[in-house]
Design a protein around this motif. Structure first.
Motif, PDB file in Angstrom:
ATOM      1  N   PRO A   7       1.834   6.270 -10.878  1.00 25.61           N
ATOM      2  CA  PRO A   7       1.452   5.100 -11.701  1.00 25.61           C
ATOM      3  C   PRO A   7       0.756   5.546 -12.982  1.00 25.61           C
ATOM      4  O   PRO A   7       0.184   6.637 -13.046  1.00 25.61           O
ATOM      5  CB  PRO A   7       0.512   4.321 -10.783  1.00 25.61           C
ATOM      6  N   ASP A   8       0.787   4.670 -13.984  1.00 24.79           N
ATOM      7  CA  ASP A   8       0.137   4.996 -15.252  1.00 24.79           C
ATOM      8  C   ASP A   8      -1.326   4.561 -15.277  1.00 24.79           C
ATOM      9  O   ASP A   8      -1.969   4.615 -16.329  1.00 24.79           O
ATOM     10  CB  ASP A   8       0.894   4.362 -16.426  1.00 24.79           C
ATOM     11  N   ARG A   9      -1.842   4.128 -14.127  1.00 27.35           N
ATOM     12  CA  ARG A   9      -3.264   3.809 -13.999  1.00 27.35           C
ATOM     13  C   ARG A   9      -3.712   4.168 -12.589  1.00 27.35           C
ATOM     14  O   ARG A   9      -2.898   4.219 -11.661  1.00 27.35           O
ATOM     15  CB  ARG A   9      -3.533   2.338 -14.316  1.00 27.35           C
ATOM     16  N   PRO A  10      -4.999   4.453 -12.387  1.00 24.56           N
ATOM     17  CA  PRO A  10      -5.469   4.939 -11.088  1.00 24.56           C
ATOM     18  C   PRO A  10      -5.220   3.941  -9.949  1.00 24.56           C
ATOM     19  O   PRO A  10      -5.372   2.729 -10.128  1.00 24.56           O
ATOM     20  CB  PRO A  10      -6.965   5.165 -11.306  1.00 24.56           C
ATOM     21  N   ALA A  11      -4.842   4.471  -8.789  1.00 23.30           N
ATOM     22  CA  ALA A  11      -4.719   3.655  -7.584  1.00 23.30           C
ATOM     23  C   ALA A  11      -6.096   3.552  -6.926  1.00 23.30           C
ATOM     24  O   ALA A  11      -6.974   4.388  -7.157  1.00 23.30           O
ATOM     25  CB  ALA A  11      -3.713   4.267  -6.621  1.00 23.30           C
ATOM     26  N   ALA A  32      -8.435   9.214   2.004  1.00 22.27           N
ATOM     27  CA  ALA A  32      -8.853   8.251   0.985  1.00 22.27           C
ATOM     28  C   ALA A  32      -9.681   8.896  -0.118  1.00 22.27           C
ATOM     29  O   ALA A  32      -9.760   8.377  -1.229  1.00 22.27           O
ATOM     30  CB  ALA A  32      -9.646   7.117   1.632  1.00 22.27           C
ATOM     31  N   GLY A  33     -10.289  10.056   0.174  1.00 22.43           N
ATOM     32  CA  GLY A  33     -11.086  10.750  -0.832  1.00 22.43           C
ATOM     33  C   GLY A  33     -10.307  11.758  -1.636  1.00 22.43           C
ATOM     34  O   GLY A  33     -10.864  12.432  -2.503  1.00 22.43           O
ATOM     35  N   GLY A  34      -9.014  11.898  -1.328  1.00 24.95           N
ATOM     36  CA  GLY A  34      -8.175  12.827  -2.069  1.00 24.95           C
ATOM     37  C   GLY A  34      -8.151  14.229  -1.512  1.00 24.95           C
ATOM     38  O   GLY A  34      -7.627  15.140  -2.155  1.00 24.95           O
ATOM     39  N   ALA A  35      -8.709  14.436  -0.300  1.00 26.41           N
ATOM     40  CA  ALA A  35      -8.698  15.752   0.335  1.00 26.41           C
ATOM     41  C   ALA A  35      -7.521  15.854   1.301  1.00 26.41           C
ATOM     42  O   ALA A  35      -7.062  14.853   1.855  1.00 26.41           O
ATOM     43  CB  ALA A  35     -10.005  15.985   1.077  1.00 26.41           C
ATOM     44  N   ALA A  36      -7.030  17.070   1.488  1.00 18.07           N
ATOM     45  CA  ALA A  36      -5.906  17.293   2.391  1.00 18.07           C
ATOM     46  C   ALA A  36      -6.317  17.010   3.833  1.00 18.07           C
ATOM     47  O   ALA A  36      -7.418  17.368   4.265  1.00 18.07           O
ATOM     48  CB  ALA A  36      -5.400  18.723   2.257  1.00 18.07           C
ATOM     49  N   MET A  37      -5.424  16.351   4.577  1.00 17.26           N
ATOM     50  CA  MET A  37      -5.674  16.053   5.986  1.00 17.26           C
ATOM     51  C   MET A  37      -5.412  17.306   6.825  1.00 17.26           C
ATOM     52  O   MET A  37      -4.366  17.931   6.712  1.00 17.26           O
ATOM     53  CB  MET A  37      -4.759  14.931   6.456  1.00 17.26           C
ATOM     54  N   ALA A  63      -8.841  10.129   8.244  1.00 20.13           N
ATOM     55  CA  ALA A  63      -7.940   8.982   8.101  1.00 20.13           C
ATOM     56  C   ALA A  63      -6.980   9.220   6.944  1.00 20.13           C
ATOM     57  O   ALA A  63      -7.365   9.752   5.893  1.00 20.13           O
ATOM     58  CB  ALA A  63      -8.730   7.696   7.867  1.00 20.13           C
ATOM     59  N   LEU A  64      -5.742   8.844   7.165  1.00 18.33           N
ATOM     60  CA  LEU A  64      -4.762   8.906   6.087  1.00 18.33           C
ATOM     61  C   LEU A  64      -5.211   7.992   4.946  1.00 18.33           C
ATOM     62  O   LEU A  64      -5.670   6.876   5.179  1.00 18.33           O
ATOM     63  CB  LEU A  64      -3.383   8.443   6.583  1.00 18.33           C
ATOM     64  N   GLY A  65      -5.052   8.461   3.742  1.00 18.59           N
ATOM     65  CA  GLY A  65      -5.410   7.631   2.599  1.00 18.59           C
ATOM     66  C   GLY A  65      -4.354   6.575   2.330  1.00 18.59           C
ATOM     67  O   GLY A  65      -3.173   6.882   2.202  1.00 18.59           O
ATOM     68  N   LEU A  66      -4.765   5.323   2.294  1.00 14.52           N
ATOM     69  CA  LEU A  66      -3.879   4.230   1.903  1.00 14.52           C
ATOM     70  C   LEU A  66      -4.405   3.657   0.594  1.00 14.52           C
ATOM     71  O   LEU A  66      -5.601   3.381   0.468  1.00 14.52           O
ATOM     72  CB  LEU A  66      -3.836   3.144   2.977  1.00 14.52           C
ATOM     73  N   PHE A  67      -3.490   3.468  -0.356  1.00 18.47           N
ATOM     74  CA  PHE A  67      -3.919   3.087  -1.701  1.00 18.47           C
ATOM     75  C   PHE A  67      -3.142   1.885  -2.213  1.00 18.47           C
ATOM     76  O   PHE A  67      -1.965   1.703  -1.910  1.00 18.47           O
ATOM     77  CB  PHE A  67      -3.722   4.266  -2.661  1.00 18.47           C
ATOM     78  N   ASN A  68      -3.835   1.078  -3.004  1.00 21.01           N
ATOM     79  CA  ASN A  68      -3.215  -0.038  -3.723  1.00 21.01           C
ATOM     80  C   ASN A  68      -2.919   0.403  -5.150  1.00 21.01           C
ATOM     81  O   ASN A  68      -3.747   1.063  -5.777  1.00 21.01           O
ATOM     82  CB  ASN A  68      -4.129  -1.260  -3.761  1.00 21.01           C
ATOM     83  N   ALA A 100       0.847  -1.190   0.000  1.00 19.94           N
ATOM     84  CA  ALA A 100       0.000   0.000   0.000  1.00 19.94           C
ATOM     85  C   ALA A 100       0.885   1.245   0.000  1.00 19.94           C
ATOM     86  O   ALA A 100       2.092   1.175   0.274  1.00 19.94           O
ATOM     87  CB  ALA A 100      -0.931   0.002   1.210  1.00 19.94           C
ATOM     88  N   TRP A 101       0.272   2.379  -0.301  1.00 14.37           N
ATOM     89  CA  TRP A 101       1.005   3.636  -0.428  1.00 14.37           C
ATOM     90  C   TRP A 101       0.216   4.767   0.200  1.00 14.37           C
ATOM     91  O   TRP A 101      -1.016   4.783   0.156  1.00 14.37           O
ATOM     92  CB  TRP A 101       1.246   3.977  -1.905  1.00 14.37           C
ATOM     93  N   LEU A 102       0.926   5.748   0.749  1.00 11.88           N
ATOM     94  CA  LEU A 102       0.314   7.006   1.137  1.00 11.88           C
ATOM     95  C   LEU A 102       0.150   7.863  -0.109  1.00 11.88           C
ATOM     96  O   LEU A 102       0.832   7.654  -1.123  1.00 11.88           O
ATOM     97  CB  LEU A 102       1.192   7.740   2.153  1.00 11.88           C
ATOM     98  N   SER A 103      -0.730   8.850  -0.030  1.00  6.61           N
ATOM     99  CA  SER A 103      -0.950   9.736  -1.165  1.00  6.61           C
ATOM    100  C   SER A 103      -0.680  11.178  -0.767  1.00  6.61           C
ATOM    101  O   SER A 103      -1.054  11.617   0.332  1.00  6.61           O
ATOM    102  CB  SER A 103      -2.391   9.607  -1.677  1.00  6.61           C
ATOM    103  N   ILE A 104      -0.025  11.919  -1.658  1.00  8.78           N
ATOM    104  CA  ILE A 104       0.296  13.319  -1.413  1.00  8.78           C
ATOM    105  C   ILE A 104      -0.073  14.137  -2.645  1.00  8.78           C
ATOM    106  O   ILE A 104      -0.118  13.630  -3.763  1.00  8.78           O
ATOM    107  CB  ILE A 104       1.791  13.519  -1.072  1.00  8.78           C
TER     108      ILE A 104
END
Length: 241
Positions: free
Chosen positions: A175-179, A122-127, A153-158, A85-89
């Motif tokens: 990535p070249d495709r959506p997480a 997880a929704g793409g909004a700033a924490m 909650a911190l967004g965790l993504f696959n 999994a990955w964090l998102s920024i």
């Protein structure tokens, strides 16, 4: 030119590319969350002559996804990601994913990376935290609380295993495709007070460096011998004529 000279030169080009990736990996062995770069080597079979000739071809590079070692820091603004999994920024390049969980809180309460990029949920909004709410607590599923108040909650993504990853700065990837948001936190999650080291095995990389250096020297010697043989053949044929 003799076919073996083409083969030797192709091998040198491939080895040089591998040396470059090893040097880059070793230079970033202490970079938090860094993903090692690898090279896929391929073989090109030429049918131009009577007999097929195999050439070494440098294939595409890719970023290794194996996990690095977790190191305890006791810093409540450090989180390590466990599992795939990955964090998102949020960055000027768009949404980027990272395993570097070192964070800070801006005076406005925005949770940011050390470089000032907003950490996303997880929704793409700033924490956003409460600047006066005390130290944060981060659960395995990324839930952030201050005192008795849950702030998000911190967004965790696959990221799909087949996705091509482009490096952003040192530890980020695009990535070249959506997480997709993580749904199962039994196999992926966060650990507060830890960071993840680079997934570079410095000893292994140095071993590879020695091996490739020797291979490069052997190819160079082979090319020199072929060149000498060709020159001698030309002299002999010239004298005979």
């Amino acid at each position: 030119m003799q076919g073996n000279l083409y083969v030797g030169v192709s091998a040198q080009v491939s080895l040089q590319r591998r040396l470059e990736t090893i040097a880059h990996n070793v230079a970033n062995a202490s970079t938090v969350g860094f993903r090692a770069e690898e090279v896929r080597f391929e073989t090109l079979l030429s049918q131009a002559g009577a007999d097929p000739v195999a050439f070494a071809v440098t294939g595409p590079t890719f970023l290794s996804r194996r996990s690095g070692e977790l190191v305890r820091t006791e810093n409540l603004f450090d989180v390590a990601v466990e599992g795939d999994a990955w964090l998102s920024i949020q960055t000027p390049a768009g949404q980027v994913y990272t395993r570097d969980g070192r964070m800070k809180m801006a005076p406005t309460g925005e949770l940011q990376t050390l470089n000032g990029h907003p950490i996303l949920d997880a929704g793409g909004a700033a924490m956003l935290l409460d600047p006066n709410g005390g130290p944060p607590r981060i659960a395995r599923d990324g839930t952030v609380t201050q005192g008795n108040r849950q702030l998000g909650a911190l967004g965790l993504f696959n990221i799909d295993n087949t996705a091509k990853l482009t490096r952003f700065e040192n530890s980020g990837v695009i990535p070249d495709r959506p997480a997709t948001p993580v749904q199962d936190f039994t196999r992926a999650g966060t650990q507060q007070g830890y960071i993840e080291n680079a997934n570079v095995n410095a000893v292994m990389e140095m071993t590879r460096l020695i091996s490739i250096t020797r291979a490069f020297e052997m190819v160079s010697a082979s090319l020199a011998a072929s060149e000498t043989s060709l020159q001698e053949a030309i002299k002999t044929l010239g004298a005979a004529g």
